[in-house]
Design a protein around this motif. Sequence first.
Motif: not given
Length: 191
Positions: A66-76
Amino acid sequence: MTVLLHEEHASVRPFGAPDQKTDFTPGRVSVDKLDGRVVAAREDPRASFSGHTLETPWDPLDRAYFNGYALWTYLTTPFLLAMPGFTVTEIEPWREGDELWRGLRATFPPDIASHSTHQDFYFGPDRLLRRQDYHVDIAGGFPAAQYVYDCVEADGIVLPTKRRAYRRDADGHPVLDQVMVSIDLSDIHFS
């Protein structure tokens, strides 16, 4: 948190212990020692959420995914919307107080892990992101509205440092007493 801009890959350090980090891609997630030894790993991590509801407990690999996909989405965001396979269409604007925010609906390609295939992004009069709507498919599909604010400039790019995700009611309004996620970012750099 470290994310790559041109491919979906992210890592959180430390994670679970000072000498551990996560390694996330859509097809695999792991918790690794800093020396490279694998503590735990899961192939096809999204499949492990089959049948999950909002109340289902998560193990460390679930949290790392969850942390990986969520923060990747938010930061990109918004750059990811220009990646191959994304489609973006304009939707009805959202009225928030006395502002009218322009809306875009993004359809994510199947090889990108994220909250849901369709997500709505709302931009203020200054063209900065204000809100992102989605369903959290891995937690029973509940609807969420994520507000972003307190933008800073990092290496010439403006991005929000605060994110608050709330459950959404049937009319699309946030249920403000149900904060689902609270994120504060600092010390942001691009390289």
